[in-house]
Write a protein that holds these residues in place. Structure first.
Motif, PDB file in Angstrom:
ATOM      1  N   SER A  81       0.918  -1.304  -0.057  1.00  0.00           N
ATOM      2  CA  SER A  81       0.064   0.078   0.056  1.00  0.00           C
ATOM      3  C   SER A  81       0.841   1.139   0.122  1.00  0.00           C
ATOM      4  O   SER A  81       0.596   2.400  -0.656  1.00  0.00           O
ATOM      5  CB  SER A  81      -1.038  -0.128   1.126  1.00  0.00           C
ATOM      6  OG  SER A  81      -1.907   1.136   1.192  1.00  0.00           O
ATOM      7  N   GLY A  82       1.820   1.290   0.680  1.00  0.00           N
ATOM      8  CA  GLY A  82       2.867   2.255   0.783  1.00  0.00           C
ATOM      9  C   GLY A  82       3.381   2.627  -0.367  1.00  0.00           C
ATOM     10  O   GLY A  82       3.690   3.895  -0.886  1.00  0.00           O
ATOM     11  N   LEU A  83       4.042   1.453  -1.134  1.00  0.00           N
ATOM     12  CA  LEU A  83       4.645   1.468  -2.470  1.00  0.00           C
ATOM     13  C   LEU A  83       3.523   2.108  -3.376  1.00  0.00           C
ATOM     14  O   LEU A  83       4.023   3.177  -4.258  1.00  0.00           O
ATOM     15  CB  LEU A  83       5.175   0.436  -2.957  1.00  0.00           C
ATOM     16  CG  LEU A  83       6.203  -0.289  -2.161  1.00  0.00           C
ATOM     17  CD1 LEU A  83       6.693  -1.789  -2.824  1.00  0.00           C
ATOM     18  CD2 LEU A  83       7.616   0.661  -2.187  1.00  0.00           C
ATOM     19  N   GLU A  84       2.386   1.751  -3.379  1.00  0.00           N
ATOM     20  CA  GLU A  84       1.294   2.226  -4.124  1.00  0.00           C
ATOM     21  C   GLU A  84       1.037   3.655  -3.923  1.00  0.00           C
ATOM     22  O   GLU A  84       0.951   4.585  -4.994  1.00  0.00           O
ATOM     23  CB  GLU A  84      -0.040   1.715  -3.925  1.00  0.00           C
ATOM     24  CG  GLU A  84      -1.190   2.019  -4.815  1.00  0.00           C
ATOM     25  CD  GLU A  84      -1.475   1.188  -6.036  1.00  0.00           C
ATOM     26  OE1 GLU A  84      -1.657   1.664  -7.038  1.00  0.00           O
ATOM     27  OE2 GLU A  84      -1.762  -0.046  -5.797  1.00  0.00           O
ATOM     28  N   LYS A  90       4.228  -0.141  -9.160  1.00  0.00           N
ATOM     29  CA  LYS A  90       4.365  -0.946 -10.423  1.00  0.00           C
ATOM     30  C   LYS A  90       5.941  -1.077 -11.016  1.00  0.00           C
ATOM     31  O   LYS A  90       6.335  -1.750 -11.823  1.00  0.00           O
ATOM     32  CB  LYS A  90       3.616  -0.004 -11.653  1.00  0.00           C
ATOM     33  CG  LYS A  90       4.167   1.343 -11.806  1.00  0.00           C
ATOM     34  CD  LYS A  90       3.168   1.883 -12.881  1.00  0.00           C
ATOM     35  CE  LYS A  90       3.420   3.457 -13.089  1.00  0.00           C
ATOM     36  NZ  LYS A  90       4.960   3.860 -13.149  1.00  0.00           N
ATOM     37  N   ASP A  91       6.750  -0.223 -10.592  1.00  0.00           N
ATOM     38  CA  ASP A  91       8.026  -0.131 -10.782  1.00  0.00           C
ATOM     39  C   ASP A  91       9.178  -0.801 -10.064  1.00  0.00           C
ATOM     40  O   ASP A  91      10.529  -0.689  -9.923  1.00  0.00           O
ATOM     41  CB  ASP A  91       8.664   1.249 -10.892  1.00  0.00           C
ATOM     42  CG  ASP A  91       8.051   2.049 -11.990  1.00  0.00           C
ATOM     43  OD1 ASP A  91       7.491   1.657 -12.929  1.00  0.00           O
ATOM     44  OD2 ASP A  91       7.988   3.255 -11.733  1.00  0.00           O
ATOM     45  N   THR A  92       8.578  -1.643  -9.057  1.00  0.00           N
ATOM     46  CA  THR A  92       9.342  -2.158  -8.047  1.00  0.00           C
ATOM     47  C   THR A  92       8.909  -3.875  -7.978  1.00  0.00           C
ATOM     48  O   THR A  92       7.814  -4.263  -7.851  1.00  0.00           O
ATOM     49  CB  THR A  92       9.053  -1.822  -6.470  1.00  0.00           C
ATOM     50  OG1 THR A  92       9.437  -0.422  -6.529  1.00  0.00           O
ATOM     51  CG2 THR A  92      10.282  -2.378  -5.624  1.00  0.00           C
ATOM     52  N   LEU A  93       9.963  -4.512  -8.080  1.00  0.00           N
ATOM     53  CA  LEU A  93       9.721  -6.249  -8.229  1.00  0.00           C
ATOM     54  C   LEU A  93       9.895  -6.569  -6.743  1.00  0.00           C
ATOM     55  O   LEU A  93      10.938  -6.368  -6.058  1.00  0.00           O
ATOM     56  CB  LEU A  93      10.807  -6.843  -9.055  1.00  0.00           C
ATOM     57  CG  LEU A  93      10.774  -8.327  -9.025  1.00  0.00           C
ATOM     58  CD1 LEU A  93       9.499  -8.918  -9.689  1.00  0.00           C
ATOM     59  CD2 LEU A  93      11.996  -8.993  -9.408  1.00  0.00           C
ATOM     60  N   GLU A 110      -1.879 -11.478  -4.884  1.00  0.00           N
ATOM     61  CA  GLU A 110      -2.892 -10.728  -5.150  1.00  0.00           C
ATOM     62  C   GLU A 110      -2.656  -9.214  -4.707  1.00  0.00           C
ATOM     63  O   GLU A 110      -2.906  -8.227  -5.138  1.00  0.00           O
ATOM     64  CB  GLU A 110      -4.017 -10.852  -4.683  1.00  0.00           C
ATOM     65  CG  GLU A 110      -4.925 -11.998  -5.063  1.00  0.00           C
ATOM     66  CD  GLU A 110      -6.000 -12.621  -4.331  1.00  0.00           C
ATOM     67  OE1 GLU A 110      -6.553 -12.103  -3.462  1.00  0.00           O
ATOM     68  OE2 GLU A 110      -6.605 -13.759  -4.535  1.00  0.00           O
ATOM     69  N   GLU A 111      -1.649  -9.011  -3.626  1.00  0.00           N
ATOM     70  CA  GLU A 111      -1.194  -7.858  -3.056  1.00  0.00           C
ATOM     71  C   GLU A 111      -0.115  -7.142  -4.003  1.00  0.00           C
ATOM     72  O   GLU A 111       0.166  -6.147  -4.018  1.00  0.00           O
ATOM     73  CB  GLU A 111      -0.826  -7.762  -1.772  1.00  0.00           C
ATOM     74  CG  GLU A 111      -1.647  -8.157  -0.799  1.00  0.00           C
ATOM     75  CD  GLU A 111      -2.512  -6.774  -0.401  1.00  0.00           C
ATOM     76  OE1 GLU A 111      -2.115  -5.649  -0.609  1.00  0.00           O
ATOM     77  OE2 GLU A 111      -3.628  -7.158   0.342  1.00  0.00           O
ATOM     78  N   GLY A 112       0.359  -7.981  -5.116  1.00  0.00           N
ATOM     79  CA  GLY A 112       1.427  -7.498  -5.926  1.00  0.00           C
ATOM     80  C   GLY A 112       2.663  -8.127  -5.546  1.00  0.00           C
ATOM     81  O   GLY A 112       3.756  -7.750  -6.490  1.00  0.00           O
ATOM     82  N   ASN A 133      13.162 -10.576 -14.315  1.00  0.00           N
ATOM     83  CA  ASN A 133      11.748 -10.013 -13.846  1.00  0.00           C
ATOM     84  C   ASN A 133      11.980  -8.520 -13.367  1.00  0.00           C
ATOM     85  O   ASN A 133      11.093  -7.921 -13.355  1.00  0.00           O
ATOM     86  CB  ASN A 133      11.048 -10.719 -12.863  1.00  0.00           C
ATOM     87  CG  ASN A 133      10.619 -12.118 -13.400  1.00  0.00           C
ATOM     88  OD1 ASN A 133       9.745 -12.131 -14.204  1.00  0.00           O
ATOM     89  ND2 ASN A 133      10.996 -13.320 -13.054  1.00  0.00           N
ATOM     90  N   ALA A 134      13.290  -8.107 -13.051  1.00  0.00           N
ATOM     91  CA  ALA A 134      13.328  -6.816 -12.443  1.00  0.00           C
ATOM     92  C   ALA A 134      12.789  -5.719 -13.743  1.00  0.00           C
ATOM     93  O   ALA A 134      13.432  -6.037 -14.744  1.00  0.00           O
ATOM     94  CB  ALA A 134      15.017  -6.567 -12.070  1.00  0.00           C
ATOM     95  N   PRO A 135      12.370  -4.888 -13.118  1.00  0.00           N
ATOM     96  CA  PRO A 135      11.723  -3.876 -14.202  1.00  0.00           C
ATOM     97  C   PRO A 135      12.860  -2.972 -15.051  1.00  0.00           C
ATOM     98  O   PRO A 135      13.727  -2.777 -14.292  1.00  0.00           O
ATOM     99  CB  PRO A 135      10.898  -2.794 -13.187  1.00  0.00           C
ATOM    100  CG  PRO A 135      11.325  -2.959 -11.989  1.00  0.00           C
ATOM    101  CD  PRO A 135      12.160  -4.454 -11.944  1.00  0.00           C
TER     102      PRO A 135
END
Length: 137
Positions: A81-84, A90-93, A110-112, A133-135
């Motif tokens: 939630s904090g990252l969001e 979206k930019d952090t694996l 589901e949380e990402g 998978n790293a962005p």
């Protein structure tokens, strides 16, 4: 050396909550460093907000959360939630490592969370997952 557009993959290895078991976090941090990744270690007993702040300020590509306390279903969603909130989700694996029951893994995803690594996962498997998978940034 593993690179993305001329720079190393930046990883934050984080210990969240009251979990004081950090051997696994140290092992993965060293393996990531030896693989050519840039590694930052959070230290013990960090609040979810502390981890989010560090991930954002350090502009990490990968956030590896080490948690053995059993509080993953409470603490990891707070981090996500904090990252969001900062636009960094979206930019952090995001990876979770620890003893996570199988029935809890779908909720974390589901949380990402991109992947959950349990005991016995090889360093090679984890490193290859990050490289694949790293962005791209």
């Amino acid at each position: 050396m593993s690179e993305q557009q001329g720079r190393s993959i930046r990883c934050l290895v984080a210990k969240v909550g009251l979990d004081g078991h950090d051997r696994g976090a140290h092992v993965i941090a060293r393996a990531f460093r030896d693989a050519g990744f840039e590694v930052i270690y959070s230290g013990l007993h960090k609040a979810p907000e502390d981890i989010v702040q560090a991930a954002v300020q350090e502009d990490v590509d990968v956030l590896g959360i080490s948690i053995l306390s059993g509080a993953h279903n409470t603490l990891v969603p707070k981090i996500m939630s904090g990252l969001e909130e900062y636009g960094a989700k979206k930019d952090t694996l995001v990876l979770v490592g620890g003893v996570i029951p199988e029935e809890d893994k779908p909720g974390l995803k589901e949380e990402g969370v991109a992947a959950v690594f349990g005991p016995g996962t090889s360093m090679e498997e984890t490193i290859e997952f990050v490289r694949s998978n790293a962005p791209d940034r």
